[in-house]
Every structure is written in structure tokens, then in C-alpha cells.
Design a protein around this motif. Structure first.
Motif, PDB file in Angstrom:
ATOM      1  N   PHE B  34     -27.126  -6.361  17.162  1.00 44.95           N
ATOM      2  CA  PHE B  34     -26.520  -4.903  17.042  1.00 44.95           C
ATOM      3  C   PHE B  34     -25.165  -5.186  17.653  1.00 44.95           C
ATOM      4  N   TYR B  36     -22.667  -1.963  19.431  1.00 42.12           N
ATOM      5  CA  TYR B  36     -22.690  -0.381  19.927  1.00 42.12           C
ATOM      6  C   TYR B  36     -21.298  -0.316  20.337  1.00 42.12           C
ATOM      7  N   LEU B  44     -24.158   5.300  24.176  1.00 44.29           N
ATOM      8  CA  LEU B  44     -23.751   4.265  23.012  1.00 44.29           C
ATOM      9  C   LEU B  44     -24.151   4.636  21.416  1.00 44.29           C
ATOM     10  N   PHE B  46     -24.084   3.512  17.651  1.00 46.23           N
ATOM     11  CA  PHE B  46     -24.534   2.325  16.837  1.00 46.23           C
ATOM     12  C   PHE B  46     -23.262   2.284  15.885  1.00 46.23           C
ATOM     13  N   PHE B  90     -20.467  -3.178  23.082  1.00 43.10           N
ATOM     14  CA  PHE B  90     -21.713  -4.074  23.559  1.00 43.10           C
ATOM     15  C   PHE B  90     -22.426  -4.811  22.310  1.00 43.10           C
TER      16      PHE B  90
END
Lengths: 117, 111
Positions: B34, B36, B44, B46, B90
Motif C-alpha cells: 500500500f 498512504y 493517513l 489511502f 508511507f
């Protein structure tokens, strides 16, 4: 719209006060919620995994008596910072998801900025 | 044990130029990956995910990422950066309820 609501967003209080932070999933049931702590300019540090109806699982080094977690329903988990001191000042973030082994992304709250004077 | 690395603390690009934010991972089995984004004093958000299938995944705000199994990488890309893309990014690996975050990369897009 937001699917995870975290409240409050800011807390300023005196040393020795206990502070409760709420994390709610708004339009889904979250069997698992996660609590993180984030220091300035750093990544998220997982504190604990909160499972509905059972005890939270704490990461190594996190004091379970200091950071009380309750996940009493499928839509609400709370983190209580007991007898907070200035070193507990930080940004706390929760996330919620459908549960283990899911490939769905976690949904994050907007965080709680905790400042202990 | 699984781990995620974001080798760059900071990425600076000019508005309109392409951007890349790097991520490499180490995990047993097939990872869920993922990206973020975090804006100041916020949680955070998505951006995109790779589970299986096409190695190139497209996400929010014009971002995309390419899963490269041989290089164990999942770099985030955007063809034309905007000033509003400036934020902290991230990379996250998720497997069996174990979530690992990269250290984060601060992207600054200059006008």
C-alpha cells in the motif's frame, strides 16, 4: 467522507491527567483496530492491536497499564493515556480494518495531538 | 520478519516534472502493498494498493505504482507533480494482520 472518526483532535492538559481518545468506524464493522504513535518527522510506531471483545495485544516496550485500550464494540475502540506526563506528548493515530488476512486497506483517523504541560 | 524500506528521507521535484518515491520490501509469501499520504496534523490517506494481478496499479490523485517482484520494489510515481502533492508518503506492507510501515519520504514540489 471519513470512514474512521478519531476524537478529540487536540488535547492540552496538565501532567497527571488521564486522557481518553476515541476511534470510531463510521460505516463498517471493525473487528480489529490499531493504535499508533508518531513522533515529529518520524514514521508511525504501532503501539497495540485492539480486537473486539478481547484484550489488546501490545507491542514490546509499550506499557499496557499506561495505555489502556478498550474495544467494546465493532465500531469503537478507546485509548486512555493514564496519568499522562510531558513525555507522553505525541500524535496518536488509530486505524480500523475488516480484520486479519484482509487485503483491504486500513482506514486511518485524523489523529489526536496530545500535549501534556 | 517482514520489513519495508524507503531509501530517501526527502524528495524534491519541480512542479510539472515527474516524481518517484521509492519503496523496497522484504517479506515471505505474497505481500499486500500500500501507499498512504499524510498531510500535516492529519491521519493517513489511502492512495493505492497492490494485491495481485496487473503490476501497474493506479490510485488517487493521478498516482500510480509498479510492483516489481524480482526487485522487490513498489515505487510510487506520478507523471506531473503538483505543489499540492507536497506531503509525507508511507509505503506499507500488510500480511496476516502484521502491518509494517516504511520510515516515510517527505515530498516537496516547488513551483
Amino acid at each position: 467522507g471519513a470512514v474512521v472518526s478519531q476524537h478529540p483532535s487536540w488535547v492540552i492538559c496538565k501532567s497527571g491527567t488521564s486522557v481518553k481518545i476515541e476511534c470510531r468506524s463510521l460505516d463498517f464493522q471493525a473487528t480489529t483496530m490499531f493504535w499508533y504513535r508518531q513522533f515529529p518527522k518520524q514514521s508511525l510506531m504501532l503501539m497495540a492491536t485492539s480486537n473486539e471483545g478481547s484484550k489488546a495485544t501490545y507491542e514490546q516496550g509499550v506499557e499496557k497499564d499506561k495505555f489502556l485500550i478498550n474495544h467494546a464494540s465493532l465500531t469503537l475502540s478507546t485509548l486512555t493515556v493514564t496519568s499522562a506526563h510531558p513525555e507522553d506528548s505525541s500524535f496518536y493515530i488509530c486505524s480500523a480494518g475488516p480484520g486479519p488476512n484482509s487485503n483491504q486497506p486500513q482506514h486511518f483517523g485524523d489523529g489526536t495531538r496530545l500535549s501534556i504541560l | 520478519a517482514q520489513s519495508v524500506a524507503q531509501p530517501e528521507d526527502q524528495v524534491n521535484v519541480a512542479e510539472g516534472n515527474p516524481l518517484t518515491v521509492k519503496c523496497t520490501y522484504s517479506v515471505s509469501g505474497n505481500p499486500y502493498l500500500f501507499w498512504y499520504v499524510q498531510y500535516p496534523n492529519r491521519g493517513l490517506q489511502f492512495l493505492l494498493k497492490y494485491i495481485t494481478g496487473d503490476n501497474l496499479v493506479k490510485g488517487s490523485y493521478g498516482f500510480e505504482a509498479e510492483f516489481n517482484k524480482s526487485q522487490t520494489s513498489f515505487h510510487l510515481k506520478k507523471p506531473s507533480a503538483l505543489v499540492s502533492d507536497s506531503a509525507l508518503y508511507f509505503c506499507v506492507v500488510y500480511n496476516n494482520n502484521d502491518m509494517r510501515f516504511g520510515a516515510g519520504t517527505r515530498l516537496t514540489v516547488k513551483p
